[in-house]
Design a protein around this motif. Structure first.
Motif, PDB file in Angstrom:
ATOM      1  N   LEU A   1      40.530  84.326 -14.088  1.00 11.04           N
ATOM      2  CA  LEU A   1      39.879  84.683 -15.343  1.00 11.04           C
ATOM      3  C   LEU A   1      40.914  84.787 -16.450  1.00 11.04           C
ATOM      4  O   LEU A   1      42.059  85.204 -16.230  1.00 11.04           O
ATOM      5  N   ALA A   2      40.503  84.412 -17.658  1.00  9.04           N
ATOM      6  CA  ALA A   2      41.356  84.575 -18.829  1.00  9.04           C
ATOM      7  C   ALA A   2      41.457  86.059 -19.181  1.00  9.04           C
ATOM      8  O   ALA A   2      40.641  86.871 -18.738  1.00  9.04           O
ATOM      9  N   PRO A   3      42.453  86.461 -19.993  1.00 10.60           N
ATOM     10  CA  PRO A   3      42.662  87.887 -20.295  1.00 10.60           C
ATOM     11  C   PRO A   3      41.432  88.617 -20.810  1.00 10.60           C
ATOM     12  O   PRO A   3      41.226  89.784 -20.475  1.00 10.60           O
ATOM     13  N   ASN A   4      40.605  87.980 -21.609  1.00 10.22           N
ATOM     14  CA  ASN A   4      39.426  88.644 -22.172  1.00 10.22           C
ATOM     15  C   ASN A   4      38.120  88.191 -21.510  1.00 10.22           C
ATOM     16  O   ASN A   4      37.034  88.494 -22.007  1.00 10.22           O
ATOM     17  N   GLU A   5      38.223  87.483 -20.394  1.00  4.11           N
ATOM     18  CA  GLU A   5      37.044  86.946 -19.706  1.00  4.11           C
ATOM     19  C   GLU A   5      36.583  87.925 -18.623  1.00  4.11           C
ATOM     20  O   GLU A   5      37.386  88.655 -18.040  1.00  4.11           O
ATOM     21  N   THR A   6      35.288  87.950 -18.359  1.00  2.00           N
ATOM     22  CA  THR A   6      34.730  88.821 -17.320  1.00  2.00           C
ATOM     23  C   THR A   6      33.862  88.001 -16.364  1.00  2.00           C
ATOM     24  O   THR A   6      33.416  86.898 -16.697  1.00  2.00           O
ATOM     25  N   VAL A   7      33.605  88.566 -15.207  1.00  2.00           N
ATOM     26  CA  VAL A   7      32.759  87.882 -14.225  1.00  2.00           C
ATOM     27  C   VAL A   7      31.308  87.803 -14.700  1.00  2.00           C
ATOM     28  O   VAL A   7      30.546  86.958 -14.213  1.00  2.00           O
ATOM     29  N   ASP A   8      30.925  88.649 -15.647  1.00  2.00           N
ATOM     30  CA  ASP A   8      29.550  88.600 -16.171  1.00  2.00           C
ATOM     31  C   ASP A   8      29.241  87.272 -16.835  1.00  2.00           C
ATOM     32  O   ASP A   8      28.073  86.904 -16.984  1.00  2.00           O
ATOM     33  N   GLU A   9      30.271  86.549 -17.247  1.00  2.00           N
ATOM     34  CA  GLU A   9      30.074  85.270 -17.919  1.00  2.00           C
ATOM     35  C   GLU A   9      29.811  84.135 -16.926  1.00  2.00           C
ATOM     36  O   GLU A   9      29.572  83.002 -17.352  1.00  2.00           O
ATOM     37  N   HIS A  10      29.845  84.438 -15.637  1.00  2.00           N
ATOM     38  CA  HIS A  10      29.654  83.400 -14.615  1.00  2.00           C
ATOM     39  C   HIS A  10      28.443  83.789 -13.775  1.00  2.00           C
ATOM     40  O   HIS A  10      28.553  84.518 -12.787  1.00  2.00           O
ATOM     41  N   GLU A  11      27.290  83.298 -14.166  1.00  2.00           N
ATOM     42  CA  GLU A  11      26.028  83.741 -13.589  1.00  2.00           C
ATOM     43  C   GLU A  11      25.920  83.400 -12.110  1.00  2.00           C
ATOM     44  O   GLU A  11      25.332  84.153 -11.338  1.00  2.00           O
ATOM     45  N   GLY A  12      26.459  82.242 -11.707  1.00  2.00           N
ATOM     46  CA  GLY A  12      26.390  81.879 -10.292  1.00  2.00           C
ATOM     47  C   GLY A  12      27.070  82.903  -9.411  1.00  2.00           C
ATOM     48  O   GLY A  12      26.522  83.332  -8.383  1.00  2.00           O
ATOM     49  N   PHE A  13      28.263  83.315  -9.807  1.00  2.00           N
ATOM     50  CA  PHE A  13      28.970  84.339  -9.038  1.00  2.00           C
ATOM     51  C   PHE A  13      28.263  85.679  -9.129  1.00  2.00           C
ATOM     52  O   PHE A  13      28.129  86.391  -8.131  1.00  2.00           O
ATOM     53  N   MET A  14      27.808  86.052 -10.328  1.00  2.00           N
ATOM     54  CA  MET A  14      27.168  87.349 -10.508  1.00  2.00           C
ATOM     55  C   MET A  14      25.887  87.466  -9.688  1.00  2.00           C
ATOM     56  O   MET A  14      25.523  88.563  -9.252  1.00  2.00           O
ATOM     57  N   HIS A  15      25.201  86.352  -9.476  1.00  2.00           N
ATOM     58  CA  HIS A  15      24.008  86.385  -8.630  1.00  2.00           C
ATOM     59  C   HIS A  15      24.383  86.841  -7.220  1.00  2.00           C
ATOM     60  O   HIS A  15      23.728  87.726  -6.647  1.00  2.00           O
TER      61      HIS A  15
END
Length: 669
Positions: free
Chosen positions: A443-457
């Protein structure tokens, strides 16, 4: 990470002609067999490397031995006859035991013994209702960091020898095998001793930004002070708390090594990055209980015993020794029914002055009212510096030492350590996961896992399933508030589902949890049967007064007669007013009697009856004590007619008490 001694993964059990069970290893390779004599229970070690008994019957194929349980008439060898693969952790297969067999060791078992049948049914029901996990090559009972720390000490040891004693669920059942191995080192039975974990293990293969990774969520339930929601609360004198679970979130990232070849679509040489984060949960570590009385909210009582401080310190000192500095997050309500528990917790914590322990109170229901679950971030902001300092475990398979270690944990509790705790733990775990994936460059410094719906599912489903399984083991139903865990938001459908689960919890906790608690006590060795007619008869004997026992029959007969009057054809034109009046009066009287004496109709445990808790009259806090008759007193009989004089291990009522009224509650000093 596991001991050097291997485990047998497949066994054939033959019933010998001389009243023995011959256990023949089949997988991974044929090895020495052992025999268990059914009359004496003694274990015989066969010297031949390959011993195949001559039997006419087809052998029973088993995938592991749970252990040996002794009941009132016979001992039983418990074996796994069916298993289901959960997945792999770094190449190590993890299984769930799905079917079991109880093989009687004594051929002359009194099968008509009602107590034997009752106890056997309890043991079978316990195994059928739980989630039991195991691995032949991986220590499921210990977190990654603990395995790494003990890697040198573990060398040459068997899996059962290195297993975490708290999470080795069937250790008591394996006493016969362990004792034999300890007494006869030349007849080592370690390959037959399979540690079982009671908990959860979710393994999901997913990805973020084209980076394949394995997401693993493991929860380990302690065998100490184990049981059901209302029959196991608080702490014991050894510092063990009810519903203690260690939850480990693991992320495994596979990367090809230099010039790594592929075999089909599999890497032959791969480098693994393993990230681990551990949290714990457990009941409020003071002596407290909720006494069932058929009301939706049972009577709350807090027992101030002489060893309260000692037990409290023992618990926290053990947590610090095992996990490092503790950050205690308390979610118990600060008003209403739960307030006395919060006050008792904070009072003992302030007086204890335990080092390396921090306390953070978060008013979950007030802060997150009107479905504002995003406000859990307020809690994270408060403890963020501690989360950063505590860290997480990070190791690469190509490195000889871990890159990071976790030096502390967050211990979260609410009233039941279920619903609110699940929401907070999953949010904390996600916050740490963001840090982990940023640190390894996914992940980039300001990126979160919430931005990746496939993983969050996958993430949400794993945590929601984990919450449901922990809740079912303790309360009998799935967890509340899992709509937020599954979808990231609270819904009206989720509220309706929570209402249904709450009703089911009430029914199960009041009318069905007694036998469930007995099953826990029997399997973990908290209660051990003694042979003899007087002792065994007491298990099933119901000496409640005849009026108490007959009232449910009066209730159901009145309902039957009312229904009959409404449905059956009339034989005359006479009014049915007096008929219905009679049966409605009996119906109302029966219902009133049952709720006034509600404590008599709760499904209490039969093996370890909580008489000392029900009739506690010492210092502390007590609620209104409803459901104990029109004149509630400590001298009244408890469930099954057990008088408070039989209670042990708790102080009797003080000769003089001062009662301070607190609304519907009163404190006793």
């Amino acid at each position: 990470m596991s001991g050097a001694k291997g485990l047998h993964q497949r066994l054939d059990i033959h019933t010998g002609q001389n009243q023995t069970y011959v256990i023949q290893p089949v997988s991974p390779v044929p090895a020495r067999a052992i025999s268990i004599h059914r009359q004496s229970g003694e274990i015989e070690w066969h010297q031949n490397e390959a011993y195949f008994p001559r039997t006419a019957s087809k052998p029973l194929a088993v995938y592991g031995i749970i252990g040996v349980i002794s009941l009132v008439a016979s001992e039983y060898l418990i074996v796994i006859t069916s298993r289901q693969s959960i997945g792999e952790i770094s190449g190590h297969e993890v299984y769930q035991a799905t079917e079991f067999e109880f093989l009687p060791l004594q051929a002359t078992t009194a099968i008509n013994n009602p107590v034997e049948a009752y106890l056997l049914a309890l043991a079978k029901s316990h195994l059928k209702g739980g989630l039991f996990l195991f691995s032949y090559t991986w220590d499921l009972t210990r977190r990654l960091q603990a395995q790494w720390v003990a890697r040198e000490a573990d060398n040459g040891k068997a899996l059962w020898e290195v297993a975490d004693d708290r999470f080795f669920w069937n250790k008591f059942l394996h006493s016969k095998f362990i004792d034999h191995t300890t007494a006869n080192p030349d007849q080592d039975l370690s390959a037959f001793i399979l540690p079982i974990l009671y908990g959860t293990c979710d393994i999901r293969h997913t990805s973020i930004k084209s980076h394949p990774l394995t997401f693993i969520l493991i929860s380990r339930r302690s065998r100490y002070r184990a049981g059901t929601r209302y029959f196991r609360r608080g702490i014991d004198n050894e510092g063990h708390v009810a519903n203690f679970n260690e939850t480990e979130q693991i992320v495994v990232i596979e990367r090809p090594g230099e010039d790594a070849p592929y075999l089909g679509d599999k890497l032959v040489d791969k480098e693994e990055t393993r990230l681990s984060y551990v949290q714990t949960r457990g009941s409020v570590p003071v002596y407290w209980a909720e006494v069932n009385n058929l009301r939706y909210k049972p009577d709350l009582q807090i027992m101030e015993l002489q060893d309260t401080m000692t037990a409290f310190k023992t618990h926290l000192q053990e947590q610090v020794a095992l996990y490092g500095p503790q950050n205690i997050v308390n979610l118990v309500n600060q008003k209403g029914h739960e307030l006395p528990v919060k006050e008792a917790f904070e009072k003992v914590l302030a007086d204890a002055d335990v080092t390396k322990v921090k306390y953070e109170y978060f008013d979950f229901h007030n802060e997150c009212r009107k479905m504002r679950w995003d406000r859990i971030n307020i809690l994270i902001d408060r403890i963020q510096d501690d989360l950063i300092q505590e860290g997480y475990f990070h190791e690469n398979s190509s490195e000889t030492h871990p890159l990071k270690i976790q030096i502390g944990t967050v211990r979260t509790n609410c009233m039941d350590n279920l619903d609110r705790t699940n929401v907070v733990q999953s949010t904390l775990a996600k916050w740490v996961l963001n840090r982990q994936l940023r640190d390894v460059g996914i992940l980039a410094p300001n990126e979160t896992v919430d931005e990746h719906e496939g993983f969050m599912h996958d993430y949400r489903l794993a945590w929601a399933d984990h919450a449901d399984l922990i809740s079912k083991a303790y309360s009998g139903t799935g967890a509340l508030k899992t709509d937020f865990t599954r979808t990231g938001k609270r819904t009206k459908v989720g509220l309706l589902d929570d209402g249904y689960k709450s009703v089911m919890r009430y029914l199960k906790n009041n009318y069905f949890d007694g036998p469930r608690q007995d099953g826990f006590d029997l399997i973990t060795g908290t209660w051990t049967p003694r042979r003899g007619p007087l002792h065994t008869a007491a298990v099933l004997y119901d000496d409640r007064p005849l009026l108490v026992r007959s009232m449910p029959y009066v209730l159901w007969f009145a309902i039957f007669m009312i229904c009959a009057g409404l449905t059956l054809p009339r034989s005359s034109d006479l009014s049915l007013t007096y008929y219905f009046l009679l049966w409605f009066v009996l119906l109302i009287s029966a219902v009133s009697y049952i709720f006034i004496h509600g404590i008599e109709y709760v499904s209490w445990p039969r093996l370890n009856r909580p008489v000392d808790i029900i009739h506690y009259e010492g210092p502390g806090f007590r609620g209104t004590r409803k459901g104990r008759g029109l004149k509630s007193s400590a001298s009244s009989k408890g469930h099954a007619g057990v008088k408070p004089e039989t209670a042990k291990g708790r102080p009797r009522a003080m000769s003089r008490t001062v009662e301070i009224e607190m609304g519907n509650r009163k404190r006793v000093d």
